[in-house]
Design an enzyme around this catalytic site. Structure first.
Site, PDB file in Angstrom:
ATOM      1  N   HIS A 192      -1.440   0.624   7.575  1.00  0.00           N
ATOM      2  CA  HIS A 192      -1.872   0.722   6.295  1.00  0.00           C
ATOM      3  C   HIS A 192      -1.647   2.098   5.683  1.00  0.00           C
ATOM      4  O   HIS A 192      -1.934   3.071   6.551  1.00  0.00           O
ATOM      5  CB  HIS A 192      -3.187   0.022   6.130  1.00  0.00           C
ATOM      6  CG  HIS A 192      -3.831   0.293   4.832  1.00  0.00           C
ATOM      7  ND1 HIS A 192      -3.597  -0.524   3.785  1.00  0.00           N
ATOM      8  CD2 HIS A 192      -4.924   0.951   3.996  1.00  0.00           C
ATOM      9  CE1 HIS A 192      -4.274  -0.245   2.656  1.00  0.00           C
ATOM     10  NE2 HIS A 192      -5.208   0.639   2.881  1.00  0.00           N
ATOM     11  N   CYS A 244       0.870  -1.264   0.069  1.00  0.00           N
ATOM     12  CA  CYS A 244       0.067   0.092   0.082  1.00  0.00           C
ATOM     13  C   CYS A 244       0.798   1.116  -0.025  1.00  0.00           C
ATOM     14  O   CYS A 244       0.432   2.426  -0.320  1.00  0.00           O
ATOM     15  CB  CYS A 244      -1.021   0.048   1.130  1.00  0.00           C
ATOM     16  SG  CYS A 244      -0.237  -0.436   2.975  1.00  0.00           S
TER      17      CYS A 244
END
Length: 1055
Positions: A608, A178
């Site tokens: 994330h 990510c």
């Protein structure tokens, strides 16, 4: 080089070495100078390696293989970000590479200094420190070799992966990537950067160049980056796979998939590679001594360091790329920048040197793209690993940098002095205000205005001429002795009126002894008599004394209120003055507009990343979260990026020069003057590449259509006999009322509707014996309607809900149109089941005749069907709720969750139409949340067991039931309890990162965490609603009453 320069550089080197040793001593607790010096030598001045070596109790030179691994992972950097080959030479550098090593791992290391050192977050080196503290290096190296596992799995249906027209394209997460998506999307949406990458051509003699490490890496990466950008421009897919570019990057990082890559480090490495690639091209195309590099011109600027070291002035020009800013201790971006631009005292190794030291930094040349690294990680010495700083930090959409420019240094210095003077005065005023708001000499303090008010209330209270003890004794003589707890202390309460109480030989004294043994019973023995004054009051005070005291207290209170108000207004004025200090026209000439915000959610060791990027063409914010690209808003960006509220916060800010329109300007056709869009912007080789990929995708769509057509034909052939059978049975079925009444058994109707209908018909017939069926019908309808209205208006306990007993109660409570209520009543009395009763047969016929006479314009049939459909949904929602709560009480949390999710969704849709259309939303929300928490707890316990079967079962629970449904708690109004529950679940799993565990558990945990920490509100998977069994109205009401009664007996803290 001058003698002065030699002295300065030697002094700086000595200063850095001593600071380095102090830091090692502070972090590791080792005081042996020889061991510390050896660690300094072995680590080549790198703090992270030195900490790792010392913590591992190995101060000797490590094996060459280990050293090579760490040093390879280290990016070349200086204090202000990589300069590469562009750094100025032969200058005095007091702020270069020396300090960068200090601030990358430990923000707390220079707490005594006002200078904010650069932190780039979770670098490979910091993770190495954490791993050494948790286990040995050898154990963790075993984790480096594993197969990448994709976080996202492609849908089999290619139409789910088809791009909508002109929609932005996402990037697939191919295993903890990510970070790659967030950075690449931010750069891709800079049109100038996109053009540079797409139009890049490798040197014509690339095949003949010596293939050193850089060239062997940079050229393939540039090729893959061009392909990736071309797909982002012209693909027909919703998202594309960046695996090939990612693999080249991962090889360079010498990392593994179990580590969350750091955005700052990756961006730094990416720009380094791009700079090298374009430098090769620039050197081929020009004979200049220093050819221009478009990457340097786009991302790199210069600043001037001006200061004094040990009484000697110096100036030093340096280049910077990404600019690091410390977050801890600051509330907004300007405060971070101010701290970064002004450095306080520079320590000297010579304690007898009294010369002042310090420096300022001024931008001399700003890059078109200015990137700020927000340092949100610090090294926790107690835990031995980095921790994330969640403090709130605000930043503007437009940032004016005039105050930091070298050309404005004189006016900025004046304004800084004025701000310092105002802040000093502000501190004095706030201290004065605090004395008013927290008054007292003891541990408990109160606002002085309140203290005076309480004194005034006490003085004004009506005096009591008898002892409170006497009152209590007299009022309680009939009920026995009082417990000692209820008696006030005689030293506090007893005044002159109580001085007549007998001494130790009196009966009262003797009676006091057994009071100690009386058991205290709340709300019985200690009940206050009604005639006892509720507040203490002065025993003796004259009118004159009271008048003087009230006058003084009123006057003092007014004075304090005025003083407090004046202080608050002065403080507000000063705050406003400081805010507007740089708002004059001369200081708003260098605007930079926010282009992208890179957000990180999670803890230091895992999390994330996603990005908010401004769409300059549409003037709106977009959220790029791996494959999901959605419209967003500034409000959502603020909520996710400022920090202080959740574990999510901005990690990197990308601003662009608001006057440099070429950065975001589209390319135009020179002949037609029309803007080039999509495939038109691609060079021929990339256009062919994208077209080939699109053809493959179109072929996949065609194959899917063919498969569907074949499957549909087969299903029709198989379904034909069943369809004919169903049609035959349908023709024999009796036509009934609303479909929610169509249950396998008609006993439900006979018990609820038929019995009541027969009763009211019997009553109406008895009252109107000589009247015809039409008159009796009208009377029966009035009686039934009156009964239902009474039920609808009755205040009932939670376990009784008359809406479940009769549809018309539901309609009446929700103010259904009169015509719909009338038609439903006629259907009740026209039901065919009444034909079996002789008394009701004629009345049923009249009701049916009246139904047939209703014209379509009199009753809106669509609206009528919609009301009955809502009631059916209400009953289904009730059944979902009952079944969910019953499963919850049986601790069958998975089944409970599925039913409660359906109940919540249906109930939400019903409540959107009216407050009485559904059930208590908070109740369903509470048990839905509790189900998720219970399942999370079960999964965590299974994971902690370490057994393969249990671990897999725990992760199945998380992947199938927790991860897909967590976004349901983060949509709608986002209740605080839901948000806290999500944070608790995520923190539970993040806490495992600091624990020792087997390599396979570490691997599974690292694969799973990014999905859990994904902040996206997109529902990634949803089970089919569970099928409800056939049920009767009687059963529904009984089960609802039973479950609601059981809930009412549950303690409040257990619900």
């Amino acid at each position: 080089m001058t003698v002065e320069q030699n002295v300065l550089q030697q002094s700086a080197a000595q200063k850095h070495q001593q600071t380095f040793l102090n830091q090692l001593r502070e972090i590791t607790g080792i005081n042996d100078a020889q061991i510390l010096q050896q660690a300094l030598k072995d680590s080549n001045g790198n703090l992270e390696l030195a900490v790792a070596f010392l913590t591992a109790k190995n101060a000797k030179t490590p094996p060459q293989e280990e050293t090579g691994y760490y040093q390879t992972a280290l990016p070349g950097n200086d204090r202000y970000i990589s300069v590469g080959s562009q750094a100025d030479a032969n200058v005095i550098d007091l702020t270069g590479d020396d300090k960068d090593d200090l601030q990358r791992a430990i923000a707390l290391s220079l707490a005594e200094s006002n200078r904010a050192f650069r932190e780039t977050g979770i670098t490979d080196e910091e993770q190495a420190i954490s791993r050494v503290l948790e286990a040995s290096i050898a154990e963790n190296k075993a984790c480096l070799k594993r197969t990448p596992i994709e976080v996202w799995r492609d849908s089999r249906n290619p139409y789910d992966r088809k791009r909508q027209e002109k929609a932005p394209v996402g990037l697939k997460n191919v295993g903890n990537t990510c970070w790659f998506s967030a950075v690449i999307q931010s750069l891709f949406n800079l049109l100038e950067f996109r053009r540079l990458v797409l139009n890049y051509k490798p040197p014509s003699n690339a095949q003949d160049l010596p293939r050193n490490q850089k060239e062997h890496r940079n050229l393939p990466f540039m090729r893959e980056l061009r392909y990736l950008f071309a797909l982002l421009v012209g693909t027909k897919r919703k998202y594309v796979d960046p695996s090939r570019a990612v693999e080249i990057l991962k090889d360079a990082f010498k990392s593994n998939d179990s580590q969350q890559q750091d955005v700052s480090e990756f961006t730094h490495k990416l720009l380094d590679w791009l700079e090298d690639a374009f430098q090769m091209k620039a050197e081929e195309e020009t004979d200049e001594e220093k050819p221009k590099n478009p990457m340097v011109e786009l991302f790199y600027g210069r600043f001037l360091a001006m200061g004094v070291l040990e009484g000697k002035k110096f100036e030093n020009t340096e280049m910077f790329g990404q600019y690091p800013l410390q977050v801890n201790g600051f509330k907004d971006l300007h405060e971070c920048l101010e701290a970064a631009m002004i450095e306080g005292e520079i320590e000297s190794l010579h304690s007898d040197n009294s010369g002042k030291s310090g420096q300022e930094h001024w931008f001399t040349e700003l890059p078109p793209v200015l990137t700020f690294e927000l340092s949100r990680f610090e090294f926790n010495q107690a835990l031995g690993r980095p921790e994330k700083i969640h403090n709130k930090l605000e930043f503007p959409q437009v940032l004016y940098l005039d105050r930091y420019m070298h050309r404005n240094r004189e006016i900025t210095r004046i304004k800084r002095e004025e701000i310092k003077r105002l802040k000093d005065y502000l501190t004095v005023l706030q201290q004065r205000l605090e004395r008013y708001l927290s008054y007292g000499s003891g541990p408990k303090r109160f606002p002085l205005v309140d203290v005076l008010q309480y004194a005034l209330e006490f003085a004004s209270s009506k005096p009591v001429c008898t002892s409170p003890v006497d009152d209590i004794d007299a009022s309680s003589s009939a009920s026995g002795p009082l417990p000692s707890q209820s008696l006030p202390s005689t030293t506090e309460q007893q005044g002159p009126c109580a001085s007549d109480l007998p001494g130790s030989s009196s009966p009262a004294s003797g009676a006091a002894l057994p009071l100690r043994s009386v058991i205290h019973k709340p709300f019985t023995q200690s009940r206050i008599p009604p005639d006892l004054p509720m507040h203490p009051a002065p025993r003796h005070i004259t009118e004159e004394e009271l008048c003087v005291l009230e006058s003084c207290l009123h006057r003092w209170r007014t004075e304090i209120e005025n003083d407090t108000r004046d202080l608050q207004e002065s403080i507000s004025r000063i705050h406003r003055t400081i805010e507007l200090m740089y708002s004059d026209k001369s200081m708003i000439q260098v605007p930079y507009r926010l282009h992208a915000v890179l957000v990180h959610e999670g803890q230091a060791n895992a999390g994330h990343y996603w990005a908010y990027i401004f769409d300059h063409r549409e003037s709106r914010w977009m959220k790029y979260n791996d494959i999901a690209v959605t419209k967003s808003s500034w409000e959502e960006l603020v909520r996710d990026s400022f920090g202080g509220y959740r574990n999510a916060s901005a990690y990197c800010l990308m601003y662009i020069d608001d006057k440099a329109q070429f950065l975001i300007q589209e390319e135009f056709n020179k002949e037609t003057g029309q803007a080039l869009v999509g495939m038109e912007t691609l060079p021929p080789d990339l256009r062919d590449f994208v077209e080939e990929d699109n053809q493959r995708f179109e072929k996949e769509l065609e194959e899917w259509d063919t498969q569907l057509a074949q499957r549909s034909l087969q299903e029709k052939l198989l379904a034909a006999p069943k369809l004919r059978e169903a049609e035959a049975s349908a023709t024999t079925a009796q036509a009934g009322g609303a479909d929610y009444l169509e249950q396998p058994s008609r006993s439900d109707l006979s018990k609820h509707w038929k019995e009541e209908t027969l009763r009211v018909i019997a009553k109406a017939s008895h009252d109107l014996e000589d009247k015809g069926p039409e008159t009796v019908l009208q009377s029966a309808i009035k009686l039934e309607y009156s009964r239902l209205v009474k039920l609808a208006q009755e205040d009932t306990p939670p376990e009784t809900d008359y809406r479940l007993h009769h549809v018309l109660v539901y309609f009446i409570q929700n103010q259904a149109p009169k015509k719909i209520i009338e038609k439903t009543l006629l259907e009740q009395f026209g039901d065919r089941n009444l034909s079996f009763d002789e008394r009701c047969h004629n009345i049923m016929k009249v009701a049916q005749a009246k139904l047939e006479m209703i014209k379509p314009e009199e009753v809106n049939l669509e609206e009528y069907e919609e009301w009955h459909a809502d009631y059916k949904k209400f009953r289904e929602t009730t059944m979902y709720l009952i079944t969910g709560l019953e499963n919850f009480q049986r601790e069958s949390y998975i089944d409970s969750l599925l039913f409660l999710l359906c109940a919540y969704q249906n109930n939400k849709e019903l409540l959107s139409k009216g407050p009485y259309r559904g059930h208590d939303g908070e109740l369903i929300s509470h048990y839905r949340r509790e189900c998720l928490l219970k399942l999370n707890e079960q999964a965590a316990e299974l994971f902690e067991s370490g057994e393969d079967g249990d671990v897999n079962n725990g992760l199945i629970i998380m992947n199938e039931f927790i991860v897909p449904f967590l976004p349901l708690l983060l949509v709608d109004d986002m209740e605080e309890k839901d948000i806290l529950a999500v944070e608790d679940m995520r923190n539970r799993w993040c806490s495992y990162l600091g624990q020792e565990m087997e390599a396979n558990l570490q691997e599974k945990l690292t694969d799973f965490l990014p999905k859990l920490l994904d902040c996206s509100t997109e529902i990634k998977g949803f089970h089919e609603p569970p099928k409800l069994p056939s049920y009767s109205a009687h059963e529904l009401c009984e089960r609802f009453a039973r479950i609601m009664l059981s809930l009412s007996r549950t303690p409040a803290d257990g619900r």
